[in-house]
Write an enzyme that holds these catalytic residues in place. Structure first.
Site, PDB file in Angstrom:
ATOM      1  N   ASP A  21       0.831  -1.202   0.000  1.00  0.00           N
ATOM      2  CA  ASP A  21       0.000   0.000   0.000  1.00  0.00           C
ATOM      3  C   ASP A  21       0.865   1.252   0.000  1.00  0.00           C
ATOM      4  O   ASP A  21       1.998   1.238   0.469  1.00  0.00           O
ATOM      5  CB  ASP A  21      -0.891   0.022   1.250  1.00  0.00           C
ATOM      6  CG  ASP A  21      -2.066  -0.932   1.092  1.00  0.00           C
ATOM      7  OD1 ASP A  21      -2.316  -1.371  -0.045  1.00  0.00           O
ATOM      8  OD2 ASP A  21      -2.707  -1.235   2.110  1.00  0.00           O
ATOM      9  N   TYR A  29       5.064  -8.413   7.498  1.00  0.00           N
ATOM     10  CA  TYR A  29       4.405  -7.153   7.833  1.00  0.00           C
ATOM     11  C   TYR A  29       4.448  -6.957   9.333  1.00  0.00           C
ATOM     12  O   TYR A  29       4.196  -7.892  10.097  1.00  0.00           O
ATOM     13  CB  TYR A  29       2.939  -7.162   7.374  1.00  0.00           C
ATOM     14  CG  TYR A  29       2.777  -6.834   5.908  1.00  0.00           C
ATOM     15  CD1 TYR A  29       2.720  -5.499   5.493  1.00  0.00           C
ATOM     16  CD2 TYR A  29       2.691  -7.834   4.950  1.00  0.00           C
ATOM     17  CE1 TYR A  29       2.573  -5.183   4.157  1.00  0.00           C
ATOM     18  CE2 TYR A  29       2.549  -7.528   3.607  1.00  0.00           C
ATOM     19  CZ  TYR A  29       2.486  -6.199   3.214  1.00  0.00           C
ATOM     20  OH  TYR A  29       2.339  -5.884   1.901  1.00  0.00           O
TER      21      TYR A  29
END
Ligand SMILES: [Zn+2]
Ligand SMILES: [Zn+2]
Length: 324
Positions: free
Chosen positions: A231, A297
């Site tokens: 993102d 992540y």
């Protein structure tokens, strides 16, 4: 039919040049060129040499090859290249003559005139540039430059193939997309959704690094392709994400990659880093396009009210496995 009888028939059918006579026997063992083969057969059968332009098969097309090779060298003179490939667009007359030859004088050793022309053009350009001290070679797989000779129009066209680089990028701040993100509501014209900018992220890795590559290579345009994406509001840390970058119509292919990495770091004030920059090989291209990568992540989660240990564990366990 044996080669000698076939050659004799061809020579008696009309004036034919050594190139075209020899080409009907290209598949015979030995390392002779087509004109050499044609010459030997013609002499053996007692025929004299004819002016090439009188050849009923090619009309003297091979005599134009040095000129076309020179034109190609001229077209490409501002471009760095080590490999190239020629193609030809045959005239309807040449196509028809070859068809006629194959029907009337079939030969199991014949080579198509297109292949003969492509090869002879390639050799002519190699020789021409070798005389100027440059080593360039024909490459069938990944030529850097392609030339197309249109025989009917007496025209040479050039296509400069892209240069491709491989590297890994790190994004040290949030708010940078990977590639430019055009607003889907207005398609880039600017609207309320995108605040009139036409884009959903203010900038992207592509927009930040591409100009530096274009400057180094003298290319016109380019394209950025990451191995997957994150993102815009996520950073990209660790070893960085592999990417490929294409530059179209480059003038230079051997560039100072350390300068590019340093220039990107400088222009983005350290927000984007390029690592492991190198020319892309077919293997690296495959790796980025098809490869699967492990990503890690890290997320910081804030709760608006206290959460019990039990509820927390339950929520976590629902995240294990494939998330749909
Ligand atoms: Zn000929
Ligand atoms: Zn918009």
């Amino acid at each position: 039919m044996d080669p000698i009888s076939l050659a004799s028939e061809l020579l008696r059918a009309g004036p034919i040049c050594d190139h075209c006579l020899g080409r009907r026997f290209a598949g015979l063992p030995g390392k002779l060129s087509n004109p050499e083969r044609g010459f030997i057969l013609r002499i053996a059968l007692g025929f004299g040499q004819i002016p090439e332009e009188r050849c009923w098969v090619c009309g003297g097309v091979f005599s134009h090859i040095p000129r076309w090779a020179e034109r190609a060298a001229e077209l490409a003179q501002d471009h760095e290249y080590k490999t190239f490939l020629f193609g030809v667009h045959l005239s309807p007359r040449l196509e028809a003559t070859e068809e006629f030859l194959n029907e009337r004088f079939p030969s199991p050793w014949a080579e198509p005139i297109r292949r003969d022309l492509n090869r002879t053009l390639g050799q002519a350009l190699e020789r021409l540039l070798a005389e100027k001290g440059r080593k360039v070679t024909v490459d069938f797989q990944r030529p850097e430059i392609q030339f197309l000779v249109d025989i009917e129009r007496d025209e040479v066209k050039m296509q400069v193939n892209p240069v491709v680089f491989y590297g890994r990028y790190r994004k040290l701040v949030r708010g940078i997309a990977q590639t430019s993100w055009t607003c889907p509501h207005c398609r880039g014209k600017g609207c309320e959704v995108c605040g009139g900018t036409g884009k959903l992220a203010p900038t992207s890795v592509e927009e930040l690094v591409l100009p530096v590559f274009l400057e180094a290579t003298g290319g016109k345009a380019g394209k950025f392709h990451g191995a997957g994406r994150e993102d815009a509001d996520a950073r990209m840390l660790g070893r960085g994400r592999p990417f490929l970058l294409w530059v179209e119509e480059p003038r230079r292919r051997t560039v100072d990659l350390a300068w590019i990495a340093e220039e990107v770091r400088r222009r983005t004030a350290g927000a984007v880093e390029l690592l492991e920059l190198q020319p892309a090989t077919p293997e690296l291209e495959m790796k980025v396009k098809k490869g699967r990568f492990t990503k890690l992540y890290r997320a910081k989660v804030l709760f608006s009210s206290p959460v019990s240990q039990e509820a927390f564990q339950k929520a976590i366990s629902s995240l294990i496995g494939k998330i749909r």
